[in-house]
Design a protein around this motif. Structure first.
Motif, PDB file in Angstrom:
ATOM      1  N   ILE A  55      -7.946   6.672  -0.888  1.00 34.98           N
ATOM      2  CA  ILE A  55      -7.248   5.426  -1.197  1.00 34.98           C
ATOM      3  C   ILE A  55      -6.835   4.832   0.137  1.00 34.98           C
ATOM      4  CG2 ILE A  55      -5.248   4.345  -2.315  1.00 34.98           C
ATOM      5  CD1 ILE A  55      -5.418   6.473  -4.510  1.00 34.98           C
ATOM      6  N   ASP A  56      -7.370   3.637   0.402  1.00 35.39           N
ATOM      7  CA  ASP A  56      -7.161   3.006   1.699  1.00 35.39           C
ATOM      8  C   ASP A  56      -6.610   1.593   1.468  1.00 35.39           C
ATOM      9  OD1 ASP A  56      -7.162   2.621   4.444  1.00 35.39           O
ATOM     10  OD2 ASP A  56      -9.343   2.560   4.652  1.00 35.39           O
ATOM     11  N   ALA A  57      -6.262   0.938   2.567  1.00 36.26           N
ATOM     12  CA  ALA A  57      -5.726  -0.417   2.474  1.00 36.26           C
ATOM     13  C   ALA A  57      -6.726  -1.420   3.038  1.00 36.26           C
ATOM     14  CB  ALA A  57      -4.417  -0.500   3.261  1.00 36.26           C
ATOM     15  N   VAL A  58      -6.733  -2.610   2.471  1.00 34.00           N
ATOM     16  CA  VAL A  58      -7.501  -3.734   3.026  1.00 34.00           C
ATOM     17  C   VAL A  58      -6.531  -4.897   3.237  1.00 34.00           C
ATOM     18  CG1 VAL A  58      -9.815  -3.152   2.223  1.00 34.00           C
ATOM     19  CG2 VAL A  58      -8.259  -4.310   0.641  1.00 34.00           C
TER      20      VAL A  58
ATOM     21  N   ILE B 112       2.451  -4.581  -5.785  1.00 33.38           N
ATOM     22  CA  ILE B 112       3.221  -3.533  -6.465  1.00 33.38           C
ATOM     23  C   ILE B 112       3.605  -2.477  -5.435  1.00 33.38           C
ATOM     24  CG2 ILE B 112       3.063  -1.692  -8.225  1.00 33.38           C
ATOM     25  CD1 ILE B 112       1.209  -3.572  -9.827  1.00 33.38           C
ATOM     26  N   GLY B 113       4.888  -2.140  -5.388  1.00 35.28           N
ATOM     27  CA  GLY B 113       5.374  -1.259  -4.333  1.00 35.28           C
ATOM     28  C   GLY B 113       5.642   0.170  -4.750  1.00 35.28           C
ATOM     29  N   ASN B 114       5.671   0.409  -6.066  1.00 32.78           N
ATOM     30  CA  ASN B 114       5.992   1.759  -6.536  1.00 32.78           C
ATOM     31  C   ASN B 114       5.204   2.060  -7.814  1.00 32.78           C
ATOM     32  OD1 ASN B 114       7.171   4.255  -6.757  1.00 32.78           O
ATOM     33  ND2 ASN B 114       9.159   3.485  -7.448  1.00 32.78           N
TER      34      ASN B 114
ATOM     35  N   GLY C 291       2.338   6.590   1.694  1.00 30.14           N
ATOM     36  CA  GLY C 291       3.013   7.787   1.225  1.00 30.14           C
ATOM     37  C   GLY C 291       4.469   7.580   0.857  1.00 30.14           C
ATOM     38  N   GLU C 292       4.858   6.314   0.704  1.00 32.97           N
ATOM     39  CA  GLU C 292       6.234   6.024   0.274  1.00 32.97           C
ATOM     40  C   GLU C 292       6.287   4.653  -0.395  1.00 32.97           C
ATOM     41  OE1 GLU C 292       8.293   6.235   4.012  1.00 32.97           O
ATOM     42  OE2 GLU C 292       7.744   4.182   4.523  1.00 32.97           O
ATOM     43  N   PRO C 293       7.236   4.462  -1.320  1.00 37.69           N
ATOM     44  CA  PRO C 293       7.353   3.158  -1.984  1.00 37.69           C
ATOM     45  C   PRO C 293       7.594   2.033  -0.982  1.00 37.69           C
ATOM     46  CG  PRO C 293       8.738   4.786  -3.077  1.00 37.69           C
ATOM     47  CD  PRO C 293       8.245   5.425  -1.807  1.00 37.69           C
ATOM     48  N   ILE C 294       7.064   0.854  -1.305  1.00 33.35           N
ATOM     49  CA  ILE C 294       7.272  -0.326  -0.468  1.00 33.35           C
ATOM     50  C   ILE C 294       8.279  -1.204  -1.212  1.00 33.35           C
ATOM     51  CG2 ILE C 294       6.147  -2.333   0.603  1.00 33.35           C
ATOM     52  CD1 ILE C 294       4.943   0.273   1.620  1.00 33.35           C
TER      53      ILE C 294
ATOM     54  N   ALA D 282       0.816  -1.222   0.000  1.00 32.42           N
ATOM     55  CA  ALA D 282       0.000   0.000   0.000  1.00 32.42           C
ATOM     56  C   ALA D 282       0.848   1.270   0.000  1.00 32.42           C
ATOM     57  CB  ALA D 282      -0.949  -0.013   1.201  1.00 32.42           C
ATOM     58  N   PRO D 283       1.685   1.462  -1.011  1.00 31.06           N
ATOM     59  CA  PRO D 283       2.570   2.633  -1.023  1.00 31.06           C
ATOM     60  C   PRO D 283       1.821   3.966  -1.017  1.00 31.06           C
ATOM     61  CG  PRO D 283       2.553   1.537  -3.168  1.00 31.06           C
ATOM     62  CD  PRO D 283       1.872   0.620  -2.206  1.00 31.06           C
TER      63      PRO D 283
END
Ligand code: AN7
Length: 352
Positions: free
Chosen positions: A264-267, A244-246, A229-232, A224-225
């Motif tokens: 945009i949220d994470a599940v 996908i990290g970026n 707020g940052e690449p994973i 959830a990059p």
């Protein structure tokens, strides 16, 4: 609705089509918009619809964008295309390339793509490069390779991909008679949410619709990059399509979120699997795990107190379930009941 014409013909006035653009099609688009029977009512959303993008020719929404990208590649006299993929883009690129006599090179993260998607790339005869790395590594490599070898890049960095994909927002609007109030959509490389937003805006400017939906995107918690707020660097999730990290379309997705007053949220993987099984058991819809992130997100919104009265909500089910037989085998928790071909014995078993 005409299922026999593709998206380029159907929406040509909204697409980058000129006299030299071949009007190719494999019958993509015109996918069903199906009203929810059980999940919607259970979360207080009586007007919930599912857009069944798994009904596209290669079983995912990627065909909408791929047909446009391939048409433009043919227009430009290109002979070869290349993409990095978590599986669906490669299946689609391979299929359209086979049909229109292009050579397809697909670069996939080794061991990380769902079995059915790999089977597709093999069947369609693409050259498959399994890279020791993740999707983000593969994407970086194909960007350089496409320039170095002068091969057409058909990832969503290719603007024609998003042009084709935006046709889904036209179809939803046409089917409902106006834009819905909310779109719930999985987010991976972030191209699709950006394409939908572009489509709704163009339809609004053309006065085909009177309003714009809120765009609610959902990433997998371990990938959830945009949420973080940052690449994973090492994205993890059961939903391999969105591992996908970026994301390439990061900025466009953030613009869609903010301009639409969406989120945009994470599940979590557990929430994704729960929605995936519920879709199959309660709606008869077998989608792939990444697609179920949209419904997991809707359920999460409801649990957070979001009210849906009078709202039309559309969850985008981006790909079909058969692409990933491994996940259903591991999570459906169904045991086969082995029986002899004996009516009395089986009747006794079923009467228990
Ligand atoms: C089923 O195929 O990135 O946010 O390489 O296959 O536009 O990336 C697939 C992505 C959602 C996320 N659902 O869409 C690829 C690839 C399914 C997908 C997404 C993908 P984007």
């Amino acid at each position: 609705m005409n299922g026999t014409i593709g998206v380029i013909e159907r929406y040509k006035e909204f697409l980058p089509v000129n006299a030299r653009t071949p009007m190719i099609s494999m019958g993509e688009g015109s996918t069903p918009l199906v009203k929810s029977t059980n999940i919607g009512p259970s979360v207080g959303c009586d007007n919930l619809y599912f857009k069944l993008e798994g009904c596209n020719p290669t079983g995912s929404f990627k065909d909408r964008g791929m047909v446009m990208a391939i048409a433009k590649a043919l227009e430009g006299g290109r002979k070869r295309v290349i993409c990095a993929s978590t599986g669906n883009t490669s299946a689609s690129a391979a299929a359209y390339s086979a049909r229109y006599n292009l050579q397809a090179f697909v670069v996939v993260p080794s061991g990380e793509i769902a079995l059915g998607k790999l089977a597709q790339a093999m069947a369609y005869g693409a050259r498959i490069l399994a890279v020791d790395g993740n999707f983000d590594d593969a994407l970086k490599m194909v960007r350089d390779l496409s320039t170095e070898l002068s091969i057409e890049l058909v990832n969503s960095l290719n603007p024609y991909r998003l042009e084709g994909q935006k046709t889904a927002s036209f179809e939803i609007s046409d089917a409902l008679g106006d834009a819905p109030d909310m779109i719930c959509i999985p987010v991976g490389n972030a191209g699709n949410i950006s394409a939908y937003w572009k489509g709704f805006n163009e339809y609004r400017i053309d006065e085909q619709i009177s309003k714009l939906p809120r765009m609610m995107g959902f990433q997998a918690a371990g990938a959830a990059p945009i949420v973080k707020g940052e690449p994973i660097h090492e994205p993890q999730t059961i939903a391999s399509a969105i591992r996908i990290g970026n994301p390439a379309s990061w900025d466009k997705a953030v613009a869609a979120r903010d301009e639409s007053e969406g989120d945009i949220d994470a599940v979590t993987d557990a929430e994704i699997i729960e929605a995936y099984i519920r879709l199959a058991r309660d709606e008869g819809i077998f989608c792939e795990p990444a697609s179920a992130a949209s419904v997991a997100g809707l359920i999460k919104l409801a649990a957070q107190g979001q009210q849906f009265e009078e709202m039309k909500v559309v969850c985008i089910l981006t790909g079909m379930g058969l692409k990933d037989p491994t996940t259903v085998e591991n999570h459906a928790l169904v045991e086969l009941e082995y029986v002899e071909p004996d009516v009395d014995q089986v009747a006794a078993l079923l009467s228990k």
